[in-house]
Design a protein around this motif. Sequence first.
Motif, PDB file in Angstrom:
ATOM      1  N   ALA B 192       5.216   7.246  11.313  1.00 55.15           N
ATOM      2  CA  ALA B 192       5.149   6.008  12.094  1.00 55.15           C
ATOM      3  C   ALA B 192       6.051   6.117  13.318  1.00 55.15           C
ATOM      4  CB  ALA B 192       5.564   4.816  11.223  1.00 55.15           C
ATOM      5  N   ALA B 193       7.245   6.660  13.106  1.00 55.66           N
ATOM      6  CA  ALA B 193       8.194   6.813  14.211  1.00 55.66           C
ATOM      7  C   ALA B 193       7.665   7.817  15.228  1.00 55.66           C
ATOM      8  CB  ALA B 193       9.554   7.264  13.661  1.00 55.66           C
ATOM      9  N   ALA B 194       7.123   8.942  14.754  1.00 52.16           N
ATOM     10  CA  ALA B 194       6.655   9.990  15.660  1.00 52.16           C
ATOM     11  C   ALA B 194       5.483   9.487  16.511  1.00 52.16           C
ATOM     12  CB  ALA B 194       6.261  11.231  14.864  1.00 52.16           C
ATOM     13  N   VAL B 195       4.571   8.733  15.914  1.00 51.74           N
ATOM     14  CA  VAL B 195       3.432   8.201  16.678  1.00 51.74           C
ATOM     15  C   VAL B 195       3.934   7.223  17.750  1.00 51.74           C
ATOM     16  CG1 VAL B 195       1.354   6.745  16.546  1.00 51.74           C
ATOM     17  CG2 VAL B 195       1.714   8.563  14.854  1.00 51.74           C
ATOM     18  N   ALA B 196       4.895   6.394  17.394  1.00 50.57           N
ATOM     19  CA  ALA B 196       5.447   5.449  18.380  1.00 50.57           C
ATOM     20  C   ALA B 196       6.087   6.207  19.540  1.00 50.57           C
ATOM     21  CB  ALA B 196       6.462   4.520  17.704  1.00 50.57           C
ATOM     22  N   LEU B 197       6.747   7.328  19.246  1.00 50.06           N
ATOM     23  CA  LEU B 197       7.423   8.091  20.294  1.00 50.06           C
ATOM     24  C   LEU B 197       6.445   8.876  21.167  1.00 50.06           C
ATOM     25  CD1 LEU B 197      10.575   9.175  18.266  1.00 50.06           C
ATOM     26  CD2 LEU B 197      10.487   7.556  20.190  1.00 50.06           C
ATOM     27  N   VAL B 198       5.340   9.344  20.593  1.00 49.67           N
ATOM     28  CA  VAL B 198       4.307  10.015  21.399  1.00 49.67           C
ATOM     29  C   VAL B 198       3.710   9.023  22.405  1.00 49.67           C
ATOM     30  CG1 VAL B 198       1.970  10.978  21.310  1.00 49.67           C
ATOM     31  CG2 VAL B 198       3.735  11.856  19.764  1.00 49.67           C
ATOM     32  N   ALA B 199       3.424   7.827  21.954  1.00 47.89           N
ATOM     33  CA  ALA B 199       2.824   6.821  22.850  1.00 47.89           C
ATOM     34  C   ALA B 199       3.809   6.369  23.919  1.00 47.89           C
ATOM     35  CB  ALA B 199       2.334   5.617  22.037  1.00 47.89           C
ATOM     36  N   GLU B 200       5.108   6.494  23.613  1.00 52.32           N
ATOM     37  CA  GLU B 200       6.125   6.028  24.555  1.00 52.32           C
ATOM     38  C   GLU B 200       6.122   6.826  25.858  1.00 52.32           C
ATOM     39  OE1 GLU B 200      10.171   6.587  23.535  1.00 52.32           O
ATOM     40  OE2 GLU B 200      10.826   4.716  24.468  1.00 52.32           O
ATOM     41  N   ASN B 201       5.588   8.052  25.824  1.00 58.46           N
ATOM     42  CA  ASN B 201       5.590   8.887  27.028  1.00 58.46           C
ATOM     43  C   ASN B 201       4.486   8.531  28.022  1.00 58.46           C
ATOM     44  OD1 ASN B 201       7.794  10.402  26.195  1.00 58.46           O
ATOM     45  ND2 ASN B 201       6.499  11.719  24.944  1.00 58.46           N
ATOM     46  N   GLU B 202       3.618   7.599  27.649  1.00 59.06           N
ATOM     47  CA  GLU B 202       2.512   7.210  28.543  1.00 59.06           C
ATOM     48  C   GLU B 202       2.888   5.954  29.332  1.00 59.06           C
ATOM     49  OE1 GLU B 202      -0.031   9.242  28.853  1.00 59.06           O
ATOM     50  OE2 GLU B 202       1.015  10.493  27.396  1.00 59.06           O
ATOM     51  N   PRO B 203       2.141   5.680  30.419  1.00 58.79           N
ATOM     52  CA  PRO B 203       2.439   4.456  31.199  1.00 58.79           C
ATOM     53  C   PRO B 203       2.419   3.231  30.275  1.00 58.79           C
ATOM     54  CG  PRO B 203       0.856   5.842  32.350  1.00 58.79           C
ATOM     55  CD  PRO B 203       1.041   6.452  30.996  1.00 58.79           C
ATOM     56  N   GLN B 204       3.557   2.521  30.245  1.00 59.34           N
ATOM     57  CA  GLN B 204       3.722   1.493  29.225  1.00 59.34           C
ATOM     58  C   GLN B 204       2.791   0.293  29.396  1.00 59.34           C
ATOM     59  OE1 GLN B 204       5.815   1.580  26.194  1.00 59.34           O
ATOM     60  NE2 GLN B 204       5.079   3.583  26.839  1.00 59.34           N
ATOM     61  N   ARG B 205       2.409   0.011  30.621  1.00 56.30           N
ATOM     62  CA  ARG B 205       1.508  -1.128  30.791  1.00 56.30           C
ATOM     63  C   ARG B 205       0.155  -0.833  30.144  1.00 56.30           C
ATOM     64  NH1 ARG B 205      -0.206  -4.340  36.313  1.00 56.30           N
ATOM     65  NH2 ARG B 205      -1.942  -5.359  35.260  1.00 56.30           N
ATOM     66  N   ALA B 206      -0.338   0.396  30.337  1.00 58.76           N
ATOM     67  CA  ALA B 206      -1.600   0.796  29.714  1.00 58.76           C
ATOM     68  C   ALA B 206      -1.468   0.851  28.192  1.00 58.76           C
ATOM     69  CB  ALA B 206      -2.056   2.148  30.261  1.00 58.76           C
ATOM     70  N   VAL B 207      -0.314   1.339  27.720  1.00 58.60           N
ATOM     71  CA  VAL B 207      -0.107   1.401  26.267  1.00 58.60           C
ATOM     72  C   VAL B 207      -0.164  -0.004  25.678  1.00 58.60           C
ATOM     73  CG1 VAL B 207       1.533   1.977  24.428  1.00 58.60           C
ATOM     74  CG2 VAL B 207       1.217   3.546  26.351  1.00 58.60           C
ATOM     75  N   ARG B 208       0.486  -0.951  26.343  1.00 54.49           N
ATOM     76  CA  ARG B 208       0.488  -2.330  25.832  1.00 54.49           C
ATOM     77  C   ARG B 208      -0.932  -2.888  25.791  1.00 54.49           C
ATOM     78  NH1 ARG B 208       5.601  -2.779  28.320  1.00 54.49           N
ATOM     79  NH2 ARG B 208       4.673  -3.346  30.301  1.00 54.49           N
ATOM     80  N   ASP B 209      -1.724  -2.599  26.834  1.00 54.76           N
ATOM     81  CA  ASP B 209      -3.090  -3.122  26.856  1.00 54.76           C
ATOM     82  C   ASP B 209      -3.973  -2.460  25.800  1.00 54.76           C
ATOM     83  OD1 ASP B 209      -2.890  -5.076  28.820  1.00 54.76           O
ATOM     84  OD2 ASP B 209      -3.093  -3.623  30.445  1.00 54.76           O
ATOM     85  N   LEU B 210      -3.729  -1.190  25.529  1.00 52.44           N
ATOM     86  CA  LEU B 210      -4.635  -0.440  24.651  1.00 52.44           C
ATOM     87  C   LEU B 210      -4.180  -0.399  23.191  1.00 52.44           C
ATOM     88  CD1 LEU B 210      -5.459   2.442  27.122  1.00 52.44           C
ATOM     89  CD2 LEU B 210      -7.064   0.733  26.269  1.00 52.44           C
ATOM     90  N   ALA B 211      -2.943  -0.795  22.935  1.00 51.48           N
ATOM     91  CA  ALA B 211      -2.460  -0.758  21.550  1.00 51.48           C
ATOM     92  C   ALA B 211      -3.082  -1.906  20.777  1.00 51.48           C
ATOM     93  CB  ALA B 211      -0.938  -0.861  21.525  1.00 51.48           C
ATOM     94  N   ALA B 212      -3.935  -1.568  19.827  1.00 53.99           N
ATOM     95  CA  ALA B 212      -4.591  -2.597  19.013  1.00 53.99           C
ATOM     96  C   ALA B 212      -4.141  -2.422  17.564  1.00 53.99           C
ATOM     97  CB  ALA B 212      -6.095  -2.475  19.169  1.00 53.99           C
TER      98      ALA B 212
END
Lengths: 281, 281
Positions: B192-212
């Motif tokens: 769970a921690a590793a997946v959260a950290l992988v996503a953290e390296n992407e543009p955060q606005r897009a991550v927020r919109d796409l995280a479902a």
Amino acid sequence: MSADVGRVGIVGAGQVGTMLGLALRGASGVEDVLVSDRDEATARASSELGAGELADVDETLRADAIVLALPVPEIVRFLEDRAKELRDGSLVVDTGSVKRPVVQVMRDVVPEGVHAMGGHPMAGTERPGPAGARPELLRDAAFVLTPARQDPEALSRARALVEAAGARPVEMDAALHDRVVARTSHLPHVVAAAVALVAENEPQRAVRDLAAGGYAGTTRLAASDPEMVAGFITANADEVVDALRELRDALEAAEGFVDEGNGSLREFLEDAGRARAEVLG
Amino acid sequence: MSADVGRVGIVGAGQVGTMLGLALRGASGVEDVLVSDRDEATARASSELGAGELADVDETLRADAIVLALPVPEIVRFLEDRAKELRDGSLVVDTGSVKRPVVQVMRDVVPEGVHAMGGHPMAGTERPGPAGARPELLRDAAFVLTPARQDPEALSRARALVEAAGARPVEMDAALHDRVVARTSHLPHVVAAAVALVAENEPQRAVRDLAAGGYAGTTRLAASDPEMVAGFITANADEVVDALRELRDALEAAEGFVDEGNGSLREFLEDAGRARAEVLG
């Protein structure tokens, strides 16, 4: 009037198509909704749930706004086969979870007079078929729109459709979408499967006794339809492979922290918790 | 009477201790429940929620059944410091999520006249502290008991305690427990921690919109208390490292399937879905 959605034709009456039909029917600006599916029983079940009037695919293609709610590989094939039948002035939007191949085929085969737009609603369940549809999940959910070509009318009409369904239109480049969704959605699907398979090698009675909320939650996506998941992962293979490599690097780092003991592992977990909280708000 | 629980003394009034107090209070065979915590505000909050009578640690140690509801490293330290104060004929059970170090220290320092038993309730939430307690989760949940030594009375009295709390006693060897829980619980925390950290390296606005739901569910455990998680992972480090290696192997295989395309990836996902369904029933 670009804010009017008009008649909506949904091609593909599974979970996503049914969810959209249920959300759009009776919405302001929506004249009516037609639902079709190559499997008639699915179309009928969707229509009986209230997603729209039962129609054949030919009829849905004559609507003002056509929604292709199909798995990604089928969206591509459908457009290749039938894009030339779309009416001038109509809007075609898809709901696939990978956008580069869809906008590419839209550019290649959708006639110039047709307004084409890639789309991806960030709402849904693991349950396939009309019965899995939960239209309330669309409420304020992001519905990503990835333009296929320079076409302001495609964008304004797609936004109107999304807003009529109660969702929040988010314009995004297809490549950025695919890159991020590989990490927020496709990677979690692979991870869920891998964790379930690691646990499978242990004595199953003990696994059943010890599997609690953590196991159930982390592997939840492994209950998804394998055909559908394999379809979108394959369509986004390059980004999913990159994401898997990044994950393996993160796990290798974590392994080092576990060996080193409490302090660095706690920092790793704290960073992750902070990252997650920032994403989910 | 071995089926009588008598007076219960809970040491550690956080989520788990409070959950157990709430479940045990008023249960048949339970005389009364005392709750204590080295942090007085925590003990008071737990008692006010109804987990038991507010007590100091000395008082709880004089109960008939003492429950150590502490993080694993603290259970070990507590027993090392205070096991000699336990009354002859009393029962001491813990609730830690790693069992080898606990049963080892029980063997080493708990006086022979005291009945000692390792325990792990498979129920809980991510929310730390008394307010996170949800006693209804104990209902029919497995409560693993890992014997510390040859002591039938320890087992029968621990079973009675578990049953009074509404849970299902499951006797298991401590080494098997730790091996399996590394894969069903500790590995999911790291993932769970590793997946959260992988996503953290992407543009955060897009991550927020796409995280479902997929992102939220897969990273849910990253919202846990990092101190607590680092504690149990460090206490089970050898098994967690092995589990991480098995997971990286499974992910490497998955990467190959993604490259090869649809067929083998679908089989991988199907196998995982079947494995999960067999575990969760």
